[in-house]
Structure formats: structure tokens, C-alpha cells
Scaffold this motif. Structure first.
Motif, PDB file in Angstrom:
ATOM      1  N   ASN A  53       0.710   5.582   0.558  1.00  0.00           N
ATOM      2  CA  ASN A  53      -0.079   6.692   1.081  1.00  0.00           C
ATOM      3  C   ASN A  53      -0.037   7.861   0.094  1.00  0.00           C
ATOM      4  O   ASN A  53       1.002   8.484  -0.094  1.00  0.00           O
ATOM      5  CB  ASN A  53       0.452   7.128   2.443  1.00  0.00           C
ATOM      6  CG  ASN A  53      -0.488   8.080   3.156  1.00  0.00           C
ATOM      7  OD1 ASN A  53      -1.540   8.451   2.628  1.00  0.00           O
ATOM      8  ND2 ASN A  53      -0.126   8.466   4.366  1.00  0.00           N
ATOM      9  N   THR A  67       0.845  -1.193   0.000  1.00  0.00           N
ATOM     10  CA  THR A  67       0.000   0.000   0.000  1.00  0.00           C
ATOM     11  C   THR A  67       0.878   1.240   0.000  1.00  0.00           C
ATOM     12  O   THR A  67       1.988   1.240   0.547  1.00  0.00           O
ATOM     13  CB  THR A  67      -0.944   0.026   1.218  1.00  0.00           C
ATOM     14  OG1 THR A  67      -0.164  -0.114   2.424  1.00  0.00           O
ATOM     15  CG2 THR A  67      -1.971  -1.081   1.144  1.00  0.00           C
ATOM     16  N   TRP A  96       5.020   4.174   2.417  1.00  0.00           N
ATOM     17  CA  TRP A  96       5.156   2.952   1.624  1.00  0.00           C
ATOM     18  C   TRP A  96       5.237   1.763   2.567  1.00  0.00           C
ATOM     19  O   TRP A  96       6.039   1.755   3.499  1.00  0.00           O
ATOM     20  CB  TRP A  96       6.422   3.025   0.769  1.00  0.00           C
ATOM     21  CG  TRP A  96       6.661   1.840  -0.143  1.00  0.00           C
ATOM     22  CD1 TRP A  96       6.339   1.729  -1.455  1.00  0.00           C
ATOM     23  CD2 TRP A  96       7.308   0.597   0.209  1.00  0.00           C
ATOM     24  NE1 TRP A  96       6.727   0.500  -1.959  1.00  0.00           N
ATOM     25  CE2 TRP A  96       7.322  -0.214  -0.957  1.00  0.00           C
ATOM     26  CE3 TRP A  96       7.859   0.082   1.384  1.00  0.00           C
ATOM     27  CZ2 TRP A  96       7.882  -1.501  -0.975  1.00  0.00           C
ATOM     28  CZ3 TRP A  96       8.402  -1.200   1.365  1.00  0.00           C
ATOM     29  CH2 TRP A  96       8.417  -1.974   0.206  1.00  0.00           C
ATOM     30  N   ILE A 156      -0.543   2.261  -8.920  1.00  0.00           N
ATOM     31  CA  ILE A 156      -1.291   2.502  -7.682  1.00  0.00           C
ATOM     32  C   ILE A 156      -2.771   2.647  -8.038  1.00  0.00           C
ATOM     33  O   ILE A 156      -3.130   3.424  -8.928  1.00  0.00           O
ATOM     34  CB  ILE A 156      -0.787   3.768  -6.969  1.00  0.00           C
ATOM     35  CG1 ILE A 156       0.716   3.667  -6.696  1.00  0.00           C
ATOM     36  CG2 ILE A 156      -1.551   3.995  -5.672  1.00  0.00           C
ATOM     37  CD1 ILE A 156       1.333   4.950  -6.158  1.00  0.00           C
ATOM     38  N   TRP A 167      -4.164   5.640   2.032  1.00  0.00           N
ATOM     39  CA  TRP A 167      -3.502   4.417   1.607  1.00  0.00           C
ATOM     40  C   TRP A 167      -4.246   3.743   0.462  1.00  0.00           C
ATOM     41  O   TRP A 167      -5.456   3.530   0.534  1.00  0.00           O
ATOM     42  CB  TRP A 167      -3.354   3.452   2.776  1.00  0.00           C
ATOM     43  CG  TRP A 167      -2.398   3.948   3.820  1.00  0.00           C
ATOM     44  CD1 TRP A 167      -2.705   4.636   4.960  1.00  0.00           C
ATOM     45  CD2 TRP A 167      -0.983   3.809   3.809  1.00  0.00           C
ATOM     46  NE1 TRP A 167      -1.568   4.932   5.655  1.00  0.00           N
ATOM     47  CE2 TRP A 167      -0.488   4.428   4.982  1.00  0.00           C
ATOM     48  CE3 TRP A 167      -0.075   3.215   2.931  1.00  0.00           C
ATOM     49  CZ2 TRP A 167       0.864   4.474   5.287  1.00  0.00           C
ATOM     50  CZ3 TRP A 167       1.277   3.247   3.237  1.00  0.00           C
ATOM     51  CH2 TRP A 167       1.737   3.876   4.402  1.00  0.00           C
ATOM     52  N   LYS A 168      -3.490   3.414  -0.595  1.00  0.00           N
ATOM     53  CA  LYS A 168      -4.044   2.754  -1.759  1.00  0.00           C
ATOM     54  C   LYS A 168      -3.168   1.548  -2.114  1.00  0.00           C
ATOM     55  O   LYS A 168      -1.946   1.586  -1.948  1.00  0.00           O
ATOM     56  CB  LYS A 168      -4.093   3.707  -2.960  1.00  0.00           C
ATOM     57  CG  LYS A 168      -4.891   4.992  -2.711  1.00  0.00           C
ATOM     58  CD  LYS A 168      -6.368   4.705  -2.483  1.00  0.00           C
ATOM     59  CE  LYS A 168      -7.143   6.000  -2.262  1.00  0.00           C
ATOM     60  NZ  LYS A 168      -8.586   5.739  -2.013  1.00  0.00           N
ATOM     61  N   PRO A 169      -3.779   0.477  -2.609  1.00  0.00           N
ATOM     62  CA  PRO A 169      -2.972  -0.698  -2.998  1.00  0.00           C
ATOM     63  C   PRO A 169      -2.107  -0.405  -4.212  1.00  0.00           C
ATOM     64  O   PRO A 169      -2.488   0.365  -5.095  1.00  0.00           O
ATOM     65  CB  PRO A 169      -4.031  -1.764  -3.302  1.00  0.00           C
ATOM     66  CG  PRO A 169      -5.267  -0.999  -3.629  1.00  0.00           C
ATOM     67  CD  PRO A 169      -5.217   0.254  -2.805  1.00  0.00           C
TER      68      PRO A 169
END
Length: 289
Positions: free
Chosen positions: A94, A92, A276, A124, A102-104
Motif C-alpha cells: 500500500n 501487494t 504489506w 514496486i 495497493w501496488k504489486p
């Protein structure tokens, strides 16, 4: 306009929007793939000859004790020194400078030892169906950062300058626990003793020199790498800030003991601000030719 006509018109608009999205997505993938190939070709072109060699404990004799313990814990005598590593990451990221966004993400990265360099190619997931592609790289002594929605709509683009080059060379050095033979004195890294569990590592590439502090845990493994100051992009302004990388979950991979998970953060006045978090899903080394 009657209901049947309105429905037909709405369906036509939806089809056009979906078609436009598909075309933009395909164009972005093609454009981004071309840029990735160019970066990797440039990285390969910057590679300097590296004679095949193996790990030799004799070159550890003058190193600080914690560095000796670490290298003995992660290397095997006689182990060939890789020239490059190809790895895949998942985790993930940020997307917010302040706060949680937070994103995968998934990424592939290639790092080489001589001349120091890497290309990080990440995707992302900003929203479902809306990826942000990111290149973070250090190639031929030059730092680069490029982010684009769907690979086509620019978000950020930085290239060149000593400040960016220093920041990216720091990243290369901090990530050396994934390619630990690069930390041997014969590979150009200089070590300075700090205390029983820490030592400073320095590396130079052309006119750029950087230094990071490596901290070793009770097992002798690197658990933290810190920089007193590293360039941080806040909006369109670059500001220096303390920076930290953490590693854990070590495992033997192709004869080298390397961390499988990690976290990177800025050390701000209010505390650590991670951006990260990831794990290694694939890793392969390439021997010197």
C-alpha cells in the motif's frame, strides 16, 4: 509546418523520449544493483561466527509453555541451525499512508541470525513501466530505508539513529517465524510468559533492545506478532504507533515449518491499516560454516 513535417517531428520527439526512458531505466538498474551489492557485502561483513549446532529439546525446558509448543511444532530435534535464509516474496504494497493505494511488488531478502540483520530489496510497480525500488535493511546495528523511482529518482532516504535501528530490529524479530531457530534461547532471544497463548520475546544488539508479543493459535503456531510502539514514517515525520504482523499457511521447508503468507499493518485509532501483504515464493537456508 505541413502534416508530413509535423508527423516526422512528433516521431523524432517520441524516439528521443523512449531513448531517454530506456537510458534512465538502465542507469537506475545499474545504480540500484550496485547499492544492493554494497548492502549485502556490509551485511556479510557484520556476520559473527556461529558454530554449527542442532536443535536440542533440552534448551526448551525453562521456556513458557506456548513457546515450547510452538518450537516443537516447527522444529525437528537434530535439525541443523541455519546461519542465514534467502527468500523471495510476491504480493501487494500500500503506497498511501491513508487510504488504498495497493501496488504489486516482488522482493528478495537475506536475513542472518548472528549478528541480527537483513536486507530487503523490493521492486514496486507504481505504474506500468514505472517501478519504485526499495531497500529496507538492518545492517551492523544500523537501520536503513531508501526508495527511488526507477532506482534513480529519490523518494525517501533514511539512515542511522536509534529510532530507526529499533524499528528495523523489531522487523527482524517479527519475521523470525521464517527462520524459527533464531527464537531458541541459545540464539540470544529471551522469553517472558504472558498467558496460555502469548509470550513476549526480547532481543538485544549492541545498545539496541526490542521486545515483541507473540500470540500462538490453537495449533501452537505463531499467528500474530505485535509491538506496542514502532516508528512509523508519515511524510517526512516519524511517529510511533502500534504495529502488527500476521502469519498463516504454514508448510515444511527444508526441515523447518514456516508460514507461506502474511500481512503487516499499523494499528491506528480507526482500526488496522495494512500496508504489506505477501507470500513466500522461494526460500533457502544456509548452514553455519
Amino acid at each position: 509546418m505541413g502534416l508530413p513535417s509535423l508527423l516526422l517531428w512528433s516521431a523524432a520527439v517520441l524516439v528521443l523520449l523512449l531513448l531517454a526512458y530506456a537510458l534512465l531505466l538502465a542507469y537506475g538498474r545499474w545504480r540500484w544493483g550496485r547499492a544492493s551489492r554494497t548492502l549485502l557485502n556490509d551485511l556479510q561483513a557484520s556476520c559473527q561466527p556461529m558454530a554449527p549446532a542442532v536443535v536440542d529439546w533440552r534448551e526448551l525446558q525453562d521456556l513458557p509453555p506456548p513457546v515450547q509448543r510452538y518450537l516443537r511444532a516447527v522444529l525437528r530435534v537434530g535439525q541443523p541451525l541455519p546461519a542465514a535464509v534467502q527468500l523471495s516474496q510476491e504480493g501487494t504494497f500500500n503506497m498511501k499512508v491513508d487510504g488504498d493505494g495497493w501496488k504489486p511488488f516482488s522482493a528478495v531478502q537475506r536475513s542472518q541470525v548472528h549478528r541480527p540483520g537483513f536486507v530487503w530489496d523490493a521492486r514496486i510497480s507504481l505504474l506500468p513501466g514505472l517501478p519504485v525500488h526499495v531497500h529496507d535493511a538492518y545492517v551492523g546495528g544500523q537501520g536503513q530505508l531508501h526508495a527511488a523511482v526507477m532506482g534513480a529518482v529519490p523518494m525517501a532516504r533514511l539512515r542511522g539513529g536509534e529510532e530507526l535501528a529499533r524499528a528495523e530490529l523489531m522487523r527482524w524479530l517479527a519475521e523470525a517465524p521464517w527462520y524459527p531457530t533464531a527464537l531458541l534461547p541459545s540464539q540470544g532471544v529471551r522469553w517472558q510468559a504472558v498467558d496460555k497463548q502469548s509470550a513476549d520475546a526480547s532481543v538485544s544488539d549492541g545498545s539496541i533492545s526490542v521486545s515483541l508479543r507473540f500470540h500462538f493459535d490453537s495449533d501452537g503456531l505463531v499467528d500474530t506478532v505485535t509491538a506496542a510502539s514502532r516508528s512509523r514514517l508519515v511524510g517526512k515525520v516519524s511517529r510511533p504507533a502500534p504495529w502488527q504482523g500476521r502469519f498463516w499457511n504454514y508448510a515444511w521447508r527444508e526441515g523447518l515449518r514456516v508460514p507461506q503468507q502474511g500481512e503487516v499493518a499499523w494499528l491506528l485509532p480507526g482500526g488496522a491499516s495494512p500496508y504489506w501483504r505477501g507470500r513466500i515464493s522461494h526460500l533457502a537456508y544456509e548452514a553455519a560454516a
